[in-house]
Design an enzyme around this catalytic site. Structure first.
Site, mmCIF file in Angstrom:
data_model
loop_
_atom_site.group_PDB
_atom_site.id
_atom_site.type_symbol
_atom_site.label_atom_id
_atom_site.label_comp_id
_atom_site.label_asym_id
_atom_site.label_seq_id
_atom_site.Cartn_x
_atom_site.Cartn_y
_atom_site.Cartn_z
ATOM 1 N N GLU A 195 49.815 -7.846 -35.048
ATOM 2 C CA GLU A 195 51.259 -8.034 -34.859
ATOM 3 C C GLU A 195 51.852 -8.794 -36.041
ATOM 4 O O GLU A 195 52.982 -8.551 -36.459
ATOM 5 C CB GLU A 195 51.522 -8.753 -33.523
ATOM 6 C CG GLU A 195 51.257 -7.828 -32.349
ATOM 7 C CD GLU A 195 50.950 -8.522 -31.035
ATOM 8 O OE1 GLU A 195 51.138 -9.742 -30.929
ATOM 9 O OE2 GLU A 195 50.500 -7.817 -30.116
ATOM 10 N N GLU A 254 40.075 -5.520 -33.407
ATOM 11 C CA GLU A 254 41.129 -5.167 -32.461
ATOM 12 C C GLU A 254 41.793 -3.877 -32.912
ATOM 13 O O GLU A 254 42.695 -3.903 -33.773
ATOM 14 C CB GLU A 254 42.190 -6.270 -32.406
ATOM 15 C CG GLU A 254 41.662 -7.620 -31.985
ATOM 16 C CD GLU A 254 42.756 -8.436 -31.318
ATOM 17 O OE1 GLU A 254 42.589 -8.776 -30.152
ATOM 18 O OE2 GLU A 254 43.779 -8.707 -31.967
ATOM 19 N N GLY A 276 47.438 -4.287 -25.857
ATOM 20 C CA GLY A 276 48.537 -4.276 -24.895
ATOM 21 C C GLY A 276 48.859 -2.927 -24.294
ATOM 22 O O GLY A 276 49.881 -2.766 -23.624
ATOM 23 N N GLY A 313 44.523 -10.865 -24.891
ATOM 24 C CA GLY A 313 45.964 -11.090 -24.934
ATOM 25 C C GLY A 313 46.523 -11.208 -23.528
ATOM 26 O O GLY A 313 46.436 -12.253 -22.886
ATOM 27 N N GLY A 314 47.069 -10.112 -23.021
ATOM 28 C CA GLY A 314 47.777 -10.119 -21.732
ATOM 29 C C GLY A 314 46.995 -10.784 -20.615
ATOM 30 O O GLY A 314 47.555 -11.582 -19.845
ATOM 31 N N ASN A 332 44.840 -15.320 -26.387
ATOM 32 C CA ASN A 332 45.985 -15.345 -27.302
ATOM 33 C C ASN A 332 47.242 -15.195 -26.457
ATOM 34 O O ASN A 332 47.536 -14.110 -25.977
ATOM 35 C CB ASN A 332 45.854 -14.182 -28.300
ATOM 36 C CG ASN A 332 47.080 -14.023 -29.182
ATOM 37 O OD1 ASN A 332 47.936 -14.914 -29.242
ATOM 38 N ND2 ASN A 332 47.171 -12.890 -29.874
ATOM 39 N N TRP A 333 47.941 -16.305 -26.285
ATOM 40 C CA TRP A 333 49.141 -16.271 -25.434
ATOM 41 C C TRP A 333 50.325 -15.621 -26.125
ATOM 42 O O TRP A 333 51.352 -15.387 -25.513
ATOM 43 C CB TRP A 333 49.515 -17.695 -24.996
ATOM 44 C CG TRP A 333 48.724 -18.214 -23.826
ATOM 45 C CD1 TRP A 333 47.545 -17.722 -23.344
ATOM 46 C CD2 TRP A 333 49.068 -19.321 -22.977
ATOM 47 N NE1 TRP A 333 47.128 -18.443 -22.251
ATOM 48 C CE2 TRP A 333 48.051 -19.443 -22.014
ATOM 49 C CE3 TRP A 333 50.119 -20.223 -22.964
ATOM 50 C CZ2 TRP A 333 48.067 -20.431 -21.021
ATOM 51 C CZ3 TRP A 333 50.139 -21.220 -21.984
ATOM 52 C CH2 TRP A 333 49.126 -21.306 -21.018
ATOM 53 N N LYS A 334 50.226 -15.392 -27.429
ATOM 54 C CA LYS A 334 51.345 -14.826 -28.207
ATOM 55 C C LYS A 334 52.615 -15.664 -27.958
ATOM 56 O O LYS A 334 52.511 -16.873 -27.775
ATOM 57 C CB LYS A 334 51.541 -13.352 -27.866
ATOM 58 C CG LYS A 334 50.236 -12.555 -27.904
ATOM 59 C CD LYS A 334 50.450 -11.089 -27.852
ATOM 60 C CE LYS A 334 49.114 -10.382 -27.747
ATOM 61 N NZ LYS A 334 49.204 -8.969 -27.975
ATOM 62 N N SER A 371 43.091 -4.779 -24.774
ATOM 63 C CA SER A 371 43.092 -4.370 -23.363
ATOM 64 C C SER A 371 41.805 -4.722 -22.629
ATOM 65 O O SER A 371 41.322 -3.941 -21.796
ATOM 66 C CB SER A 371 43.405 -2.865 -23.237
ATOM 67 O OG SER A 371 44.727 -2.616 -23.693
ATOM 68 N N HIS A 394 46.401 -11.293 -37.213
ATOM 69 C CA HIS A 394 46.580 -10.451 -36.025
ATOM 70 C C HIS A 394 47.443 -9.255 -36.423
ATOM 71 O O HIS A 394 48.350 -9.384 -37.238
ATOM 72 C CB HIS A 394 47.245 -11.263 -34.908
ATOM 73 C CG HIS A 394 47.257 -10.553 -33.599
ATOM 74 N ND1 HIS A 394 48.146 -9.537 -33.318
ATOM 75 C CD2 HIS A 394 46.482 -10.691 -32.496
ATOM 76 C CE1 HIS A 394 47.913 -9.090 -32.090
ATOM 77 N NE2 HIS A 394 46.908 -9.761 -31.574
#
Ligand code: PEP
Length: 260
Positions: free
Chosen positions: A100, A168, A174, A234-235, A11-13, A213, A98
């Site tokens: 976010e 999640e 993150g 993610g990251g 997930n590049w966000k 993470s 998600h």
């Protein structure tokens, strides 16, 4: 019993410019060379890159997905995209609910379910995200929160091969923090039970991802937990080497299982 193919999804966000399509090419080449050989590998770039990314992966095993969509096919919804638009652009997956988006845009379970139905009806795969906050976990409410999210957001009678649930924990996203392996195992066992109840025809084949993470250093142990059928990353998905190191944990597993 054979498990469904694991899924490792990046997930590049809100990260990625045209120049970063080179990262997608690098992941494509690594996947097609056998990296992540046992897993299906997916990247969900920002909507602006989907058309170009989908062209780059034509004929490749790498898949491209969106990060959200609305349930309507078109209409007066400034700034939004529909599942039909994502599909038209070349996406085969979409991430929905998600944390976010639930936090920033007030996406409700009902909205997530409607969006999942629209994506599934178009033949796409839907990754529905669930997870508790730190306060909810500390109050002992993690499973009841996740149970309510599942009940409210999972469509009735989905094709189990195209429904994916991502657990999640909000506090793990993150932050570099992860639940204990025992906590991940307990939550995934709980989610499996709920999904088997909500999707009687094939709930045991719905893939359950862990997200929060995941890094190369902890991927192998997290992905080895029962009922963890892959990861939502993610990251670490922004770095080709890190992402492929995570996807690559499935190579040895699959080889070992095949030769057992
Ligand atoms: C995510 O946002 O879905 C996620 C899992 O992020 P990270 O891997 O950075 O914790």
């Amino acid at each position: 019993m054979a498990r469904p193919q694991p899924l490792v999804a990046g997930n590049w966000k809100m990260n990625g410019m045209l120049a970063d399509l080179a990262e997608i090419e690098a992941v494509r080449d690594a996947v097609d060379a056998g990296g992540g050989g046992g897993a299906e590998v997916l990247i969900c770039p920002p909507a602006t890159l989907i058309v170009a990314a989908a062209k780059l992966v034509q004929g490749s095993r790498l898949k491209i997905g969106g990060q959200t969509c609305r349930s309507e096919i078109s209409g007066a919804h400034t700034g939004d995209v529909s599942a039909a638009m994502l599909k038209d652009a070349g996406a085969t997956y979409v991430i929905l609910g998600h944390s976010e988006r639930r936090a920033s845009y007030g996406e409700t379970n009902a909205a997530v379910r409607a969006r999942a139905i629209s994506a599934l009806d178009l033949g796409m795969s839907a990754i529905i995200c669930v997870g508790e906050t730190k306060a909810e976990r500390e109050a002992g409410r993690a499973t009841s929160i996740v149970g309510r999210q599942l009940l409210g957001s999972v469509p009735a009678h989905p094709d189990p091969s195209r429904l994916v649930i991502a657990y999640e924990p909000v506090w793990a996203i993150g932050t570099g923090l992860t639940p204990t392996n025992a906590d991940v195992a307990a939550m995934h066992r709980f989610i499996r039970g709920e999904i088997e109840r909500l999707v009687p025809a094939g709930g045991s084949d719905v893939r359950l991802l862990y997200g929060g993470s995941v890094r190369p250093r902890n991927a192998a142990e997290l992905m080895a937990i029962a009922d963890v059928d892959g990861g939502l990353i993610g990251g670490a998905s922004l770095d080709v080497d890190d992402f492929m190191a995570i996807a690559g944990v499935y190579r040895e597993d699959v080889k070992a299982a095949a030769s057992a």
